[in-house]
Scaffold this motif. Sequence first.
Motif, short mmCIF file in Angstrom:
data_model
loop_
_atom_site.label_atom_id
_atom_site.label_comp_id
_atom_site.label_asym_id
_atom_site.label_seq_id
_atom_site.Cartn_x
_atom_site.Cartn_y
_atom_site.Cartn_z
N LEU A 137 0.81 -1.20 0.00
CA LEU A 137 0.00 0.00 0.00
C LEU A 137 0.85 1.26 0.00
O LEU A 137 1.96 1.28 0.54
CB LEU A 137 -0.92 0.02 1.23
CG LEU A 137 -1.87 -1.18 1.37
CD1 LEU A 137 -2.55 -1.16 2.73
CD2 LEU A 137 -2.90 -1.16 0.26
N GLN A 138 0.29 2.32 -0.59
CA GLN A 138 0.91 3.64 -0.53
C GLN A 138 0.33 4.46 0.62
O GLN A 138 1.02 5.29 1.20
CB GLN A 138 0.70 4.39 -1.85
CG GLN A 138 1.46 3.81 -3.02
CD GLN A 138 1.28 4.64 -4.28
OE1 GLN A 138 0.35 5.44 -4.40
NE2 GLN A 138 2.16 4.45 -5.25
N ASP A 139 -0.95 4.25 0.92
CA ASP A 139 -1.59 5.02 1.98
C ASP A 139 -2.87 4.30 2.40
O ASP A 139 -3.38 3.43 1.68
CB ASP A 139 -1.91 6.44 1.50
CG ASP A 139 -2.05 7.44 2.66
OD1 ASP A 139 -1.98 7.00 3.83
OD2 ASP A 139 -2.25 8.63 2.39
N TYR A 168 -9.99 2.44 3.41
CA TYR A 168 -9.70 2.92 2.06
C TYR A 168 -8.23 2.63 1.81
O TYR A 168 -7.35 3.18 2.49
CB TYR A 168 -10.01 4.41 1.94
CG TYR A 168 -11.47 4.73 2.19
CD1 TYR A 168 -12.33 5.00 1.13
CD2 TYR A 168 -11.99 4.73 3.48
CE1 TYR A 168 -13.68 5.28 1.36
CE2 TYR A 168 -13.34 5.00 3.72
CZ TYR A 168 -14.17 5.27 2.66
OH TYR A 168 -15.49 5.54 2.89
N LEU A 169 -7.98 1.75 0.86
CA LEU A 169 -6.63 1.27 0.59
C LEU A 169 -6.13 1.86 -0.71
O LEU A 169 -6.69 1.59 -1.78
CB LEU A 169 -6.64 -0.26 0.50
CG LEU A 169 -7.29 -1.03 1.66
CD1 LEU A 169 -7.33 -2.52 1.34
CD2 LEU A 169 -6.55 -0.76 2.96
N LEU A 170 -5.09 2.69 -0.62
CA LEU A 170 -4.46 3.21 -1.83
C LEU A 170 -3.31 2.27 -2.17
O LEU A 170 -2.27 2.26 -1.52
CB LEU A 170 -3.94 4.63 -1.60
CG LEU A 170 -3.27 5.30 -2.81
CD1 LEU A 170 -4.23 5.36 -4.00
CD2 LEU A 170 -2.78 6.69 -2.45
N GLN A 211 -4.63 2.16 -7.47
CA GLN A 211 -6.06 1.94 -7.28
C GLN A 211 -6.46 2.28 -5.85
O GLN A 211 -5.76 1.95 -4.89
CB GLN A 211 -6.41 0.48 -7.57
CG GLN A 211 -7.89 0.15 -7.44
CD GLN A 211 -8.14 -1.34 -7.47
OE1 GLN A 211 -7.83 -2.06 -6.51
NE2 GLN A 211 -8.66 -1.84 -8.58
N LEU A 212 -7.60 2.94 -5.69
CA LEU A 212 -8.19 3.19 -4.38
C LEU A 212 -9.35 2.22 -4.18
O LEU A 212 -10.28 2.18 -5.00
CB LEU A 212 -8.68 4.63 -4.26
CG LEU A 212 -9.32 5.02 -2.91
CD1 LEU A 212 -8.28 4.98 -1.79
CD2 LEU A 212 -9.96 6.40 -2.99
N LYS A 213 -9.29 1.45 -3.11
CA LYS A 213 -10.31 0.44 -2.85
C LYS A 213 -10.94 0.68 -1.48
O LYS A 213 -10.25 0.91 -0.50
CB LYS A 213 -9.69 -0.97 -2.89
CG LYS A 213 -10.69 -2.10 -2.71
CD LYS A 213 -9.99 -3.46 -2.83
CE LYS A 213 -10.98 -4.61 -2.70
NZ LYS A 213 -10.31 -5.93 -2.81
N LYS A 214 -12.26 0.62 -1.44
CA LYS A 214 -13.01 0.76 -0.19
C LYS A 214 -13.42 -0.62 0.28
O LYS A 214 -14.00 -1.40 -0.47
CB LYS A 214 -14.24 1.64 -0.41
CG LYS A 214 -15.09 1.86 0.83
CD LYS A 214 -16.28 2.77 0.49
CE LYS A 214 -17.18 2.99 1.68
NZ LYS A 214 -18.34 3.87 1.33
N ASP A 258 -8.92 5.74 -11.26
CA ASP A 258 -8.32 6.91 -11.91
C ASP A 258 -7.62 7.81 -10.90
O ASP A 258 -7.65 9.03 -11.01
CB ASP A 258 -9.39 7.69 -12.66
CG ASP A 258 -8.80 8.61 -13.73
OD1 ASP A 258 -7.61 8.44 -14.05
OD2 ASP A 258 -9.52 9.49 -14.22
N VAL A 259 -6.96 7.20 -9.92
CA VAL A 259 -6.34 7.94 -8.83
C VAL A 259 -5.24 8.87 -9.33
O VAL A 259 -5.07 9.99 -8.83
CB VAL A 259 -5.76 6.97 -7.77
CG1 VAL A 259 -4.94 7.71 -6.74
CG2 VAL A 259 -6.89 6.20 -7.10
#
Length: 271
Positions: free
Chosen positions: A36-38, A48-50, A55-58, A71-72
Amino acid sequence: MKSLLSTIVFLTLLAPVLHAQGDSSFSRIRTLNESLQDIAVDNLDNLYLLRASGQLKKVSPQGDSLAVFNDVRRYGPVTQIDVSNPLRVLLYYQNFSTVLILDRFLNVRSTLDLRRSNILQVRAICLAYDNNIWLYDEIENKLKKVDENGKVLMETPDFRLLFGEAPVPESITEQDQLVYLYDKKLGIYVFDYYGALKNKILIQGWDNLRVAGNSIWGTKGDSLYRYRKDLFRVYDQPLPKQFTPFQKLLFTPSRIYVMKKEELGIFGYRD
């Protein structure tokens, strides 16, 4: 707007630092094997996984996928994710002074280009309880509230005139209609809903600072710190071995999220 000068009350941490319990205070809930980045967590404990892929995933508290935003990287690297309102997610891109506002399904709701409002240098933002946005304008040295279109609704006087120096905020957080602006060298400035300074908390040099319920959490060196706002006391303890080495710690009123290089650990804790 109330005058800042008439409401300045300085709160100094005079209480001794007390040693908290050891590793037994924390219990592992689960572990996600993710690069992960953040990360961010809303008030419903949705994650919320960046991802490193951009990709951002909830994800729900049970680990179910709820939404994805692919489209982060539209405006470069994401500087900040604010999910304090699960229905209105903010992605801030400092390099382009741009805020993406997403809905609860992570669809783009609107785009705010702060440069169109002549706000050119902003390090930190946060969502206000009324769904407007708090930010600190580093050129004018003012805390401002703007709406979704960039219209300035409220601003403080120039901080240099009030305090003799301007902060460089690491973060801005709103909780219970109080705004916490944190400068690592100067401390935490606490403002009310009208932008009037309520007090200043002399917490300095902390990393991973997070306001969560009645506590302000953070790390410094090899120690984990917790300031109880209701007791005016600071507690510290060595960082639990299961937390290290970490890339980021994120605190909520009931959990601690430990982001490492290849995994995310979720821990509960007790007082």
